[in-house]
Design a protein around this motif. Structure first.
Motif, mmCIF file in Angstrom:
data_model
loop_
_atom_site.group_PDB
_atom_site.id
_atom_site.type_symbol
_atom_site.label_atom_id
_atom_site.label_comp_id
_atom_site.label_asym_id
_atom_site.label_seq_id
_atom_site.Cartn_x
_atom_site.Cartn_y
_atom_site.Cartn_z
ATOM 1 N N ALA A 123 -5.160 3.961 -12.987
ATOM 2 C CA ALA A 123 -4.214 4.284 -11.915
ATOM 3 C C ALA A 123 -3.528 5.623 -12.192
ATOM 4 C CB ALA A 123 -3.175 3.170 -11.789
ATOM 5 N N GLU A 124 -3.162 5.830 -13.452
ATOM 6 C CA GLU A 124 -2.491 7.094 -13.809
ATOM 7 C C GLU A 124 -3.382 8.300 -13.577
ATOM 8 O OE1 GLU A 124 -0.980 7.330 -17.750
ATOM 9 O OE2 GLU A 124 0.986 6.538 -17.189
ATOM 10 N N ARG A 125 -4.640 8.155 -13.970
ATOM 11 C CA ARG A 125 -5.574 9.277 -13.778
ATOM 12 C C ARG A 125 -5.853 9.506 -12.302
ATOM 13 N NH1 ARG A 125 -7.804 11.384 -18.491
ATOM 14 N NH2 ARG A 125 -9.435 12.481 -17.372
ATOM 15 N N ALA A 126 -5.841 8.408 -11.521
ATOM 16 C CA ALA A 126 -6.064 8.546 -10.074
ATOM 17 C C ALA A 126 -4.895 9.295 -9.443
ATOM 18 C CB ALA A 126 -6.239 7.174 -9.433
ATOM 19 N N ILE A 127 -3.685 8.929 -9.861
ATOM 20 C CA ILE A 127 -2.490 9.593 -9.323
ATOM 21 C C ILE A 127 -2.496 11.077 -9.698
ATOM 22 C CG2 ILE A 127 0.040 9.740 -9.527
ATOM 23 C CD1 ILE A 127 -0.030 6.616 -9.880
ATOM 24 N N ALA A 128 -2.937 11.364 -10.917
ATOM 25 C CA ALA A 128 -2.968 12.756 -11.389
ATOM 26 C C ALA A 128 -4.114 13.552 -10.751
ATOM 27 C CB ALA A 128 -3.100 12.785 -12.904
ATOM 28 N N GLY A 129 -4.966 12.862 -9.979
ATOM 29 C CA GLY A 129 -6.082 13.550 -9.329
ATOM 30 C C GLY A 129 -7.222 13.864 -10.284
ATOM 31 N N LYS A 130 -7.202 13.206 -11.460
ATOM 32 C CA LYS A 130 -8.273 13.469 -12.434
ATOM 33 C C LYS A 130 -9.499 12.613 -12.176
ATOM 34 C CE LYS A 130 -5.454 15.287 -16.116
ATOM 35 N NZ LYS A 130 -4.830 15.096 -17.417
ATOM 36 N N VAL A 131 -9.326 11.560 -11.387
ATOM 37 C CA VAL A 131 -10.479 10.729 -11.012
ATOM 38 C C VAL A 131 -10.310 10.327 -9.548
ATOM 39 C CG1 VAL A 131 -9.416 8.539 -11.762
ATOM 40 C CG2 VAL A 131 -11.901 8.709 -11.626
ATOM 41 N N VAL A 132 -11.405 10.333 -8.815
ATOM 42 C CA VAL A 132 -11.367 9.830 -7.453
ATOM 43 C C VAL A 132 -12.047 8.460 -7.506
ATOM 44 C CG1 VAL A 132 -13.529 11.012 -6.788
ATOM 45 C CG2 VAL A 132 -11.913 10.304 -5.036
ATOM 46 N N VAL A 133 -11.347 7.441 -6.953
ATOM 47 C CA VAL A 133 -11.862 6.068 -6.996
ATOM 48 C C VAL A 133 -12.384 5.712 -5.611
ATOM 49 C CG1 VAL A 133 -11.312 3.666 -7.569
ATOM 50 C CG2 VAL A 133 -10.115 5.533 -8.746
ATOM 51 N N VAL A 134 -13.685 5.510 -5.505
ATOM 52 C CA VAL A 134 -14.264 5.253 -4.182
ATOM 53 C C VAL A 134 -15.120 3.994 -4.149
ATOM 54 C CG1 VAL A 134 -14.328 7.698 -3.502
ATOM 55 C CG2 VAL A 134 -16.309 6.684 -4.659
ATOM 56 N N THR A 181 -2.715 4.106 -1.595
ATOM 57 C CA THR A 181 -1.358 4.568 -1.896
ATOM 58 C C THR A 181 -0.464 3.394 -2.299
ATOM 59 O OG1 THR A 181 -1.667 6.350 -0.310
ATOM 60 C CG2 THR A 181 0.582 5.898 -0.990
ATOM 61 N N GLU A 182 -0.600 2.297 -1.546
ATOM 62 C CA GLU A 182 0.191 1.096 -1.849
ATOM 63 C C GLU A 182 -0.205 0.523 -3.220
ATOM 64 O OE1 GLU A 182 -0.367 -1.979 1.128
ATOM 65 O OE2 GLU A 182 0.097 -3.500 -0.392
ATOM 66 N N LEU A 183 -1.515 0.494 -3.478
ATOM 67 C CA LEU A 183 -1.997 -0.045 -4.755
ATOM 68 C C LEU A 183 -1.562 0.809 -5.938
ATOM 69 C CD1 LEU A 183 -5.633 -1.066 -3.719
ATOM 70 C CD2 LEU A 183 -3.644 -2.560 -3.963
ATOM 71 N N LEU A 184 -1.332 2.105 -5.657
ATOM 72 C CA LEU A 184 -0.886 3.004 -6.729
ATOM 73 C C LEU A 184 0.638 3.074 -6.773
ATOM 74 C CD1 LEU A 184 -3.476 5.928 -6.379
ATOM 75 C CD2 LEU A 184 -3.391 4.167 -8.151
ATOM 76 N N GLY A 185 1.270 2.079 -6.187
ATOM 77 C CA GLY A 185 2.727 2.011 -6.230
ATOM 78 C C GLY A 185 3.398 3.090 -5.399
ATOM 79 N N GLY A 186 2.739 3.492 -4.310
ATOM 80 C CA GLY A 186 3.348 4.468 -3.410
ATOM 81 C C GLY A 186 2.993 5.903 -3.727
ATOM 82 N N ALA A 187 2.263 6.103 -4.818
ATOM 83 C CA ALA A 187 1.905 7.475 -5.203
ATOM 84 C C ALA A 187 0.641 7.924 -4.483
ATOM 85 C CB ALA A 187 1.698 7.549 -6.707
ATOM 86 N N THR A 188 0.631 9.193 -4.105
ATOM 87 C CA THR A 188 -0.555 9.768 -3.481
ATOM 88 C C THR A 188 -1.261 10.636 -4.509
ATOM 89 O OG1 THR A 188 0.662 9.846 -1.417
ATOM 90 C CG2 THR A 188 -1.385 11.104 -1.515
#
Ligand code: ZN
Length: 330
Positions: free
Chosen positions: A199-210, A231-238
């Motif tokens: 989740a942290e790496r997704a928020i940081a844009g280091k990984v795209v989860v598809v 966004t909801e699953l990442l706790g509101g973070a884009t």
């Protein structure tokens, strides 16, 4: 005099070591490029134009001496008709593949995905479902399962329940199709909510989860994009780089039936569009350049290249020293 020269040579030889030690550890392939490489590889495969890259001895040697630096982590079904490297036309060291019946994400799968995404730094994490999935069909139709299988398929149950709720009057085939899609989103939901590292790496844009779905007959992979509620699953973070666009773009197809059908008839995600056929060769070259035989690895600079560089540098210093700095010694 000799000592001075030795110090000079050592200093110059050590310069690149310090330079590389401080270089950015991010994967050389960006999330966009990674998705493009997967899309183009699948296009080649589905058109019968596979190039079978990275399967030579030199590739094995390189990935042995330098370690692996795959650019995508893929959770796919164990189904023998879903051969991940083949259907994406990739080779040795390209993909970190987790195969499990029903492409579920339970503790072991999430742990493996963390190894791929967080430890190896793959810029893409894909959950790949497929048509005619036996595991999804078994749960949807309430088939009797024995041994350890109930424990395995219990991860699919929430997806089937969502499908039944969305399509209460659907016939079996339609319901299985819906459950297959929901099962892809379920795995992504399980990953994003249970793995802090991903989740942290997704928020940081280091990984795209598809999410993506493979048609075992046509050979085509439809990239569904990010989770509709990412966004909801990442706790509101884009996510910093992507994801947001994908989520909006694909938010409807996942849960609204009309849109889903339209989506099914138009499997062309931006990355699947026709022009891609024409620029396959060129695109492939680009992709190969990004993870090619020369520098597929961790820092983007090979061990052998480094050794050759150092040797050349030492040679240059000796020549410089003899011919220019001390010409009278000749
Ligand atoms: Zn399956």
């Amino acid at each position: 005099m000799f000592a001075k020269r030795l110090i000079l040579i050592l200093l110059l030889a050590l310069t690149p070591i310090f330079a590389f030690a401080s270089s950015n550890a991010d994967h050389p392939v960006s999330p966009e490029m990674g998705l493009q490489m997967l899309t183009e590889g699948n296009l080649r495969y589905s058109l019968g134009q596979s190039t079978h890259p990275n399967i030579s001895f030199s590739r094995r040697l390189l990935t042995t001496t330098e370690g692996q630096a795959p650019y995508a982590t893929v959770i796919a079904c164990s189904d023998s008709r879903v051969p991940v490297e083949i259907l994406f036309d990739q080779g040795v060291g390209d993909l970190f593949v987790i195969k499990v019946a029903g492409n579920v994400a339970d503790t072991d799968e999430i742990g493996s995905a963390e190894y791929g995404v967080d430890h190896l730094g793959t810029p893409v994490l894909m959950v790949l479902g497929h048509t005619y999935c036996g595991a999804v069909t078994a749960v949807t139709t309430g088939a009797e399962v024995h041994g350890s299988i109930p424990k395995l398929v219990d991860n699919i149950i929430p997806a089937v329940e969502k499908a039944k709720l969305a399509l209460p009057n659907a016939e079996k085939t339609e319901l299985i199709t819906k459950a297959t899609d929901e099962n892809i989103w379920q795995a992504i939901e399980d990953i994003l909510t249970k793995s802090h590292a991903i989740a942290e790496r997704a928020i940081a844009g280091k990984v795209v989860v598809v999410g993506a779905k493979y048609d075992i007959l046509s050979g085509k992979v439809e990239i569904l994009g990010s989770h509709p509620r990412q966004t909801e699953l990442l706790g509101g973070a884009t996510p910093a780089v992507h994801g947001a666009g994908h989520a909006e773009e694909h938010a409807e197809p996942a849960h609204a039936e009309a849109a889903k059908d339209a989506h099914a008839e138009k499997p062309a995600d931006a990355t699947h569009a026709e022009p891609a056929v024409e620029k396959t060769a060129e695109g492939h070259d680009q992709a190969q350049a990004a993870h090619g035989e020369e520098k597929p690895a961790s820092g983007g600079f090979g061990f052998f290249s480094f050794i050759i560089f150092v040797l050349l540098l030492i040679g240059a210093v000796i020549v410089l020293d003899k011919k220019i700095l001390n010409p009278e010694e000749k």
